[in-house]
Design a protein around this motif. Structure first.
Motif, PDB file in Angstrom:
ATOM      1  N   UNK A 123       9.858  21.478 -28.594  1.00 30.65           N
ATOM      2  CA  UNK A 123       8.783  20.640 -28.071  1.00 30.65           C
ATOM      3  C   UNK A 123       7.516  20.852 -28.892  1.00 30.65           C
ATOM      4  N   UNK A 124       6.593  19.905 -28.760  1.00 27.45           N
ATOM      5  CA  UNK A 124       5.293  20.000 -29.416  1.00 27.45           C
ATOM      6  C   UNK A 124       4.342  20.798 -28.525  1.00 27.45           C
ATOM      7  N   UNK A 125       3.538  21.663 -29.129  1.00 33.37           N
ATOM      8  CA  UNK A 125       2.551  22.407 -28.353  1.00 33.37           C
ATOM      9  C   UNK A 125       1.221  21.665 -28.256  1.00 33.37           C
ATOM     10  N   UNK A 126       1.074  20.561 -28.989  1.00 38.65           N
ATOM     11  CA  UNK A 126      -0.180  19.817 -28.990  1.00 38.65           C
ATOM     12  C   UNK A 126      -0.137  18.591 -28.094  1.00 38.65           C
ATOM     13  N   UNK A 127       1.001  17.934 -27.966  1.00 41.52           N
ATOM     14  CA  UNK A 127       1.115  16.696 -27.215  1.00 41.52           C
ATOM     15  C   UNK A 127       1.921  16.898 -25.944  1.00 41.52           C
ATOM     16  N   UNK A 128       1.444  16.331 -24.836  1.00 44.47           N
ATOM     17  CA  UNK A 128       2.153  16.371 -23.563  1.00 44.47           C
ATOM     18  C   UNK A 128       2.103  14.976 -22.950  1.00 44.47           C
ATOM     19  N   UNK A 129       3.197  14.610 -22.304  1.00 44.09           N
ATOM     20  CA  UNK A 129       3.242  13.354 -21.550  1.00 44.09           C
ATOM     21  C   UNK A 129       3.453  13.671 -20.077  1.00 44.09           C
ATOM     22  N   UNK A 130       2.810  12.909 -19.208  1.00 42.70           N
ATOM     23  CA  UNK A 130       2.812  13.167 -17.777  1.00 42.70           C
ATOM     24  C   UNK A 130       3.125  11.896 -16.993  1.00 42.70           C
ATOM     25  N   UNK A 131       3.639  12.066 -15.780  1.00 49.27           N
ATOM     26  CA  UNK A 131       3.727  11.000 -14.794  1.00 49.27           C
ATOM     27  C   UNK A 131       3.000  11.483 -13.541  1.00 49.27           C
ATOM     28  N   UNK A 132       2.452  10.566 -12.775  1.00 47.14           N
ATOM     29  CA  UNK A 132       1.678  10.959 -11.599  1.00 47.14           C
ATOM     30  C   UNK A 132       1.746   9.879 -10.526  1.00 47.14           C
ATOM     31  N   UNK A 133       1.403  10.263  -9.307  1.00 46.53           N
ATOM     32  CA  UNK A 133       1.238   9.331  -8.197  1.00 46.53           C
ATOM     33  C   UNK A 133       0.349   9.969  -7.148  1.00 46.53           C
ATOM     34  N   UNK A 134      -0.242   9.134  -6.308  1.00 50.11           N
ATOM     35  CA  UNK A 134      -1.101   9.642  -5.254  1.00 50.11           C
ATOM     36  C   UNK A 134      -1.910   8.536  -4.605  1.00 50.11           C
ATOM     37  N   UNK A 135      -2.517   8.815  -3.452  1.00 50.99           N
ATOM     38  CA  UNK A 135      -3.325   7.812  -2.739  1.00 50.99           C
ATOM     39  C   UNK A 135      -4.772   7.805  -3.213  1.00 50.99           C
ATOM     40  N   UNK A 136      -5.481   6.733  -2.858  1.00 45.58           N
ATOM     41  CA  UNK A 136      -6.900   6.613  -3.182  1.00 45.58           C
ATOM     42  C   UNK A 136      -7.625   5.925  -2.024  1.00 45.58           C
ATOM     43  N   UNK A 137      -8.898   6.232  -1.883  1.00 44.89           N
ATOM     44  CA  UNK A 137      -9.759   5.585  -0.891  1.00 44.89           C
ATOM     45  C   UNK A 137     -10.983   5.051  -1.615  1.00 44.89           C
ATOM     46  N   UNK A 138     -11.318   3.793  -1.362  1.00 46.70           N
ATOM     47  CA  UNK A 138     -12.439   3.140  -2.027  1.00 46.70           C
ATOM     48  C   UNK A 138     -13.511   2.757  -1.021  1.00 46.70           C
ATOM     49  N   UNK A 139     -14.758   3.056  -1.370  1.00 43.51           N
ATOM     50  CA  UNK A 139     -15.915   2.659  -0.568  1.00 43.51           C
ATOM     51  C   UNK A 139     -16.725   1.650  -1.373  1.00 43.51           C
ATOM     52  N   UNK A 140     -16.848   0.453  -0.885  1.00 43.06           N
ATOM     53  CA  UNK A 140     -17.556  -0.604  -1.601  1.00 43.06           C
ATOM     54  C   UNK A 140     -19.058  -0.501  -1.361  1.00 43.06           C
ATOM     55  N   UNK A 141     -19.814  -0.698  -2.414  1.00 40.30           N
ATOM     56  CA  UNK A 141     -21.266  -0.778  -2.326  1.00 40.30           C
ATOM     57  C   UNK A 141     -21.636  -2.232  -2.056  1.00 40.30           C
ATOM     58  N   UNK A 142     -22.786  -2.452  -1.466  1.00 38.77           N
ATOM     59  CA  UNK A 142     -23.230  -3.821  -1.193  1.00 38.77           C
ATOM     60  C   UNK A 142     -23.417  -4.568  -2.505  1.00 38.77           C
ATOM     61  N   UNK A 143     -22.376  -5.309  -2.920  1.00 37.83           N
ATOM     62  CA  UNK A 143     -22.433  -5.984  -4.215  1.00 37.83           C
ATOM     63  C   UNK A 143     -23.014  -7.395  -4.141  1.00 37.83           C
ATOM     64  N   UNK A 144     -23.694  -7.720  -3.061  1.00 37.55           N
ATOM     65  CA  UNK A 144     -24.362  -9.021  -3.010  1.00 37.55           C
ATOM     66  C   UNK A 144     -25.626  -9.037  -3.854  1.00 37.55           C
ATOM     67  N   UNK A 145     -26.159  -7.859  -4.116  1.00 33.30           N
ATOM     68  CA  UNK A 145     -27.341  -7.771  -4.981  1.00 33.30           C
ATOM     69  C   UNK A 145     -26.910  -7.751  -6.440  1.00 33.30           C
TER      70      UNK A 145
END
Length: 205
Positions: A123-145
């Motif tokens: 294997x290479x000691x410099x390059x790594x490949x990854x896979x991931x998953x997980x949840x997220x929560x988004x809070x919207x800012x008042x984008x009417x301005x």
């Protein structure tokens, strides 16, 4: 006015010409096997902005070595669903993807140096490949301005593993899940261009 899905508020207003190279968001991350902390920028695209490409720079503390190291990471994320919860909150139950990371140090290599017997390292000691998953929560800012720079803030939690861990598990059945998995936490700051917001309000481009 175009119809909008009732449970998915994601809107991706496209860029025109040279504006396509401008980042749509900034990201900060803690851990994740790409440094104790990393930061960078990203681009949303797709009909509902469900695809994300990000470029991050991370820092690995010195620990037992003589100096800290820098990592460079390229991420690709797919977020299939966004479910509205109240006025400003939304939940993205699954964000998944992959990323490639490299250490910016001449002490690590892509191809095995000649000083080692052939096949000693597979294997290479410099390059790594990854896979991931997980949840997220988004809070919207008042984008009417139209003068606001920030559209939303997303809090992310991800579980990841890399190619080396998977290959090691193939040859070593004693490895447990906690030996192979890494947990990370991130914050995404969604930006928008005020000029495009004004155009969208008036129905023009």
């Amino acid at each position: 006015m175009p119809s909008r899905r009732p449970l998915d508020r994601r809107i991706h207003r496209g860029y025109a010409s040279w504006e396509r190279v401008a980042p749509t968001h900034l990201r900060l991350q803690y851990a994740g096997s790409i440094g104790i902390a990393s930061a960078g920028m990203g681009w949303d695209y797709g009909r509902r902005g469900q695809w994300e490409t990000e470029l991050l720079v991370g820092v690995v503390p010195a620990y037992h070595s003589d100096k800290a190291k820098i990592t460079l990471t390229l991420r690709e994320t797919f977020v299939p669903w966004s479910i509205a919860c109240g006025g400003r909150l939304s939940v993205e139950p699954l964000a998944c993807g992959f990323y490639f990371s490299t250490l910016l140090s001449d002490r690590f290599w892509v191809r095995q140096p000649e000083r080692y017997p052939k096949g000693y390292y597979f294997f290479s000691t410099r390059l790594r490949s990854y896979v991931f998953l997980g949840p997220r929560v988004t809070c919207r800012v008042n984008d009417r301005r139209s003068d606001r720079l920030l559209r939303a803030v997303t809090f992310c939690c991800e579980c990841s593993t890399c190619d080396l861990y998977v290959l090691s598990r193939w040859n070593n059945r004693t490895l447990r899940a906690r030996d192979m998995l890494s947990l990370s936490f991130g914050v995404k700051f969604q930006l928008f261009d005020s000029r495009r917001e004004v155009c969208a309000v008036h129905g023009t481009r």
